[in-house]
Design a protein around this motif. Structure first.
Motif, short mmCIF file in Angstrom:
data_model
loop_
_atom_site.label_atom_id
_atom_site.label_comp_id
_atom_site.label_asym_id
_atom_site.label_seq_id
_atom_site.Cartn_x
_atom_site.Cartn_y
_atom_site.Cartn_z
N GLN A 477 -2.27 1.93 -4.16
CA GLN A 477 -3.03 0.67 -4.30
C GLN A 477 -2.47 -0.39 -3.35
OE1 GLN A 477 -2.38 0.37 -8.59
NE2 GLN A 477 -4.58 0.43 -8.93
N TYR A 478 -1.15 -0.48 -3.28
CA TYR A 478 -0.52 -1.48 -2.42
C TYR A 478 -0.82 -1.20 -0.95
CZ TYR A 478 2.92 -4.54 -0.28
OH TYR A 478 3.52 -5.51 0.49
N THR A 479 -0.83 0.08 -0.59
CA THR A 479 -1.14 0.47 0.80
C THR A 479 -2.57 0.04 1.15
OG1 THR A 479 0.37 2.36 0.67
CG2 THR A 479 -1.28 2.40 2.43
N HIS A 480 -3.50 0.26 0.23
CA HIS A 480 -4.88 -0.15 0.46
C HIS A 480 -4.95 -1.68 0.63
CE1 HIS A 480 -8.92 -1.53 -0.83
NE2 HIS A 480 -9.33 -0.48 -0.13
N ALA A 481 -4.28 -2.41 -0.25
CA ALA A 481 -4.30 -3.88 -0.17
C ALA A 481 -3.67 -4.36 1.14
CB ALA A 481 -3.56 -4.48 -1.36
N ARG A 482 -2.61 -3.68 1.59
CA ARG A 482 -1.96 -4.04 2.87
C ARG A 482 -2.95 -3.88 4.03
NH1 ARG A 482 3.72 -1.39 4.36
NH2 ARG A 482 4.49 -3.51 4.09
N THR A 507 2.11 9.89 15.63
CA THR A 507 1.76 9.54 14.25
C THR A 507 0.26 9.31 14.11
OG1 THR A 507 3.93 8.53 13.92
CG2 THR A 507 2.22 7.92 12.35
N GLU A 508 -0.35 8.69 15.11
CA GLU A 508 -1.80 8.47 15.07
C GLU A 508 -2.56 9.79 15.07
OE1 GLU A 508 -1.52 4.17 17.40
OE2 GLU A 508 -2.27 5.95 18.45
N LEU A 509 -2.06 10.74 15.83
CA LEU A 509 -2.68 12.07 15.85
C LEU A 509 -2.58 12.72 14.47
CD1 LEU A 509 -3.98 14.49 17.17
CD2 LEU A 509 -1.76 15.14 18.11
N LYS A 547 4.06 4.76 7.62
CA LYS A 547 4.89 5.16 8.77
C LYS A 547 4.28 4.56 10.05
CE LYS A 547 6.42 9.25 11.33
NZ LYS A 547 6.18 10.69 11.55
N PHE A 548 2.97 4.73 10.20
CA PHE A 548 2.24 4.18 11.36
C PHE A 548 2.40 2.66 11.43
CE2 PHE A 548 -1.95 2.03 12.02
CZ PHE A 548 -2.06 2.15 13.40
N TYR A 549 2.27 2.00 10.30
CA TYR A 549 2.33 0.53 10.23
C TYR A 549 3.71 0.02 10.67
CZ TYR A 549 1.73 -4.15 8.20
OH TYR A 549 1.63 -5.50 8.01
N HIS A 550 4.76 0.71 10.23
CA HIS A 550 6.11 0.25 10.52
C HIS A 550 6.56 0.58 11.94
CE1 HIS A 550 7.00 -1.38 6.63
NE2 HIS A 550 6.66 -0.25 6.02
N GLU A 551 6.04 1.67 12.53
CA GLU A 551 6.52 2.04 13.87
C GLU A 551 5.62 1.49 14.99
OE1 GLU A 551 6.66 6.32 13.64
OE2 GLU A 551 4.66 6.54 14.52
#
Length: 593
Positions: A477-482, A507-509, A547-551
């Motif tokens: 839920q938190y990931t969706h809200a982010r 990571t995008e792949l 992981k994608f968001y942080h890197e």
């Protein structure tokens, strides 16, 4: 034709051209490449070796060279023992993302023309719903939603056990000790009030048993001869005879219970298309018994009781009608199964019932098959394990049962406490907070119970389930809200506009490949009647996005508009998959939290 189909077809062509052999399609085994090796798709070469008459490594090298020449999307390959790892060009994945994942109809499965019934909940009207019922309801609801998402027409059914000796126990106790108490006067939900008198009956009954034992009776004699149980049995006979005052009392107390159940169902977010009541179905099945006797499938014993012999099927002899002509549970279930089929003509029917009834359903389905019911092959028992709490196994008669309403209230309160500690809701309106705490609490409960395979027994820890990190509902839920916050800040407006020339990070792949699997995850979870596989897939999606968001450098500050749009598109599809998947599990994902 997608890349996997292309690889399979080309592998068959390669074996024909290179080895002059016809390779059956079922011998081509594809799997995801393991993360420690380069590539995205792996061919398991061992089944092909008997056609090539070469070593696995040599066979894989032959196939790799052929596939690189014949499939433009394959950039390169490597061989690890008997595994051929294929690296697919970024352009293929970007095109897949643009044409499939960004399509508004992505994962919208067409109706398959099949009808399925899911029967779940099936409560007794002598007590409130408890933790075991919670797992049943959430499992039944999410399986029904999964099947809908997979193209089925779904009928959700609740068979209510509203008659019998247990109902009479509550009625008798209220009659004796209730003093006209009502849900309104007691300030109790109706199901809680009736459950209170079920517990009172049991306590008073035990007192009578103890008294009779002191008088020299055995435990069994005392249980049979206690005045209270005899009165309850008399009340049941009066109910079956239609004695007006008993029927009136039964209707009144059941009405209280149904009003209470409605509140519980609403709190749990589950619903039903059709209710069946045992008071209307308990006499069914006798026609089926007559049919079985005519066909020679059932037999009568000298005392007049009717049986079926299932010893040749590895089971035992089963009573289907008592000597006095009264039904047993299996009789009713035979009749109810026929009635449900007559009502809806469904292709499949799923019974969501605990694993203590495994044997019962084996017998029920086998009898229906032996009776020649063509629809019996479509019957399935979705068996699930018990739910325990850290404090120990639930009990149902001593008044220490874990009540569903109390559990929901506790989950909401725990969600409130944990969320307020993080200090992220200080600017929320009171109504908005209340809705958020409900969604987090229920999301935690549902996800925790659904992420475990149904057949497994599970230990439910309310506190552990509400964690904003790890494999939990609140984390997803938190990931969706982010993501929604990111899209809002970027003034993102989805228009299904793809980007054709962005470079793709590793990571995008991974994200594109994982998101592309969503339709297949729905199909496999529906086939297995298991929301657990979908739940754990959604966790992997949420984990990979973080992981994608942080890197990734801040997307909003990205100066290259092409790269920015591509990454916002990727974020949007991730949020969409999380929202749609969680909705199937009955979980609401907040827009902000």
């Amino acid at each position: 034709m997608n890349i996997e189909q292309h690889i399979i077809a080309s592998t068959i062509a390669a074996v024909k051209e290179l080895y002059h052999q016809d390779l059956p399609e079922n011998q081509v085994s594809l799997q995801d490449t393991r993360t420690e090796f380069e590539g995205q798709i792996t061919i398991v070469v061992f089944p092909i070796v008997r056609f090539s008459k070469k070593s696995p490594e040599a066979t894989a090298a032959d196939l790799g060279e052929y596939l690189v020449q014949h499939i433009p999307e394959i950039r390169t390959f490597n061989v690890i023992k008997g595994f051929l790892n294929l690296s697919i060009a970024d352009a293929y994945w970007l095109n897949l993302f643009n044409t499939s994942l960004l399509d508004p109809s992505f994962a919208a499965i067409k109706p398959n023309g099949k009808k399925v019934m899911v029967e779940y909940s099936s409560p007794n009207t002598n007590k409130p719903l408890h933790l075991g019922h919670v797992r049943n309801n959430l499992l039944g609801y999410s399986v029904a939603e999964l099947l809908k998402a997979d193209g089925y027409e779904v009928i959700k059914v609740n068979l209510v056990n509203d008659r019998g000796i247990h109902i009479c126990k509550s009625m008798l106790a209220w009659q004796k000790w209730g003093n006209g108490e009502t849900p309104e006067s007691a300030l109790l939900k109706g199901d809680h009030l009736v459950g209170k008198y079920y517990v009172i009956f049991d306590k008073e009954y035990k007192k009578e048993i103890d008294t009779l034992k002191l008088e020299g009776k055995t435990e069994e004699e005392a249980k049979k001869n206690a005045p209270l149980i005899k009165e309850a049995q008399k009340m049941l006979l009066d109910w079956e005879a239609g004695v007006p005052e008993v029927i009136d009392l039964w209707k009144k107390m059941n009405g209280w219970v149904y009003a209470g159940f409605d509140v519980s169902y609403k709190n749990l977010g589950v619903d039903f298309d059709k209710y069946y009541y045992e008071s209307n179905t308990y006499l069914l099945g006798k026609d089926t018994v007559d049919e079985g006797l005519e066909k020679g499938i059932f037999f009568k014993k000298p005392d007049g009781s009717v049986w079926i012999d299932l010893t040749e099927d590895g089971l035992d002899q089963k009573l289907v009608l008592r000597a006095d002509g009264t039904s047993v549970y299996i009789t009713q279930d035979l009749g109810t199964a026929q009635m449900k089929y007559d009502d809806f003509k469904m292709d499949e029917s799923i019974y969501v019932v605990g694993n203590e009834q495994d044997y019962h359903f084996k017998v029920l389905f086998l009898i229906l098959e032996k009776l020649g019911k063509s629809w019996a092959k479509g019957l399935h028992h979705l068996s699930y394990g018990m739910v325990d709490l850290p404090s120990g196994k639930m009990k149902s008669r001593e008044g220490t049962v874990v009540d569903a309403d109390d559990l929901v209230a506790e989950m909401i309160e725990t969600a409130r406490a944990k969320t307020e500690i993080l200090g992220k809701v200080n600017d929320f309106e009171e109504k908005e907070k209340k809705e958020l705490f409900y969604n987090i609490g229920l999301g935690a409960l549902k996800y925790f119970l659904l992420k475990v395979e149904p057949k497994k027994r599970l230990l439910f820890d309310p506190s552990e389930s509400i964690d904003f990190q790890g494999n939990t509902g609140p984390f997803i839920q938190y990931t969706h809200a982010r993501i929604k916050s990111l899209l809002s800040k970027a003034d993102y407006d989805f228009s299904a506009k793809g980007v054709s020339d962005a470079s793709i990070t590793g990571t995008e792949l991974e994200m594109i490949m994982l998101l592309a699997k969503y339709p297949a995850e729905i199909a496999s979870a529906a086939k297995a009647y298991s929301p657990a596989t979908l739940a754990n897939y959604l966790y992997e999606v949420a984990k990979l996005f973080n992981k994608f968001y942080h890197e990734t450098p801040p997307i909003i500050k990205e100066e290259n508009e092409t790269v920015k749009l591509y990454r916002l598109n990727l974020s949007f599809v991730t949020a969409d998959v999380l929202k749609r998947g969680m909705r199937i599990l009955g979980i609401t994902v907040p827009e902000r939290m």
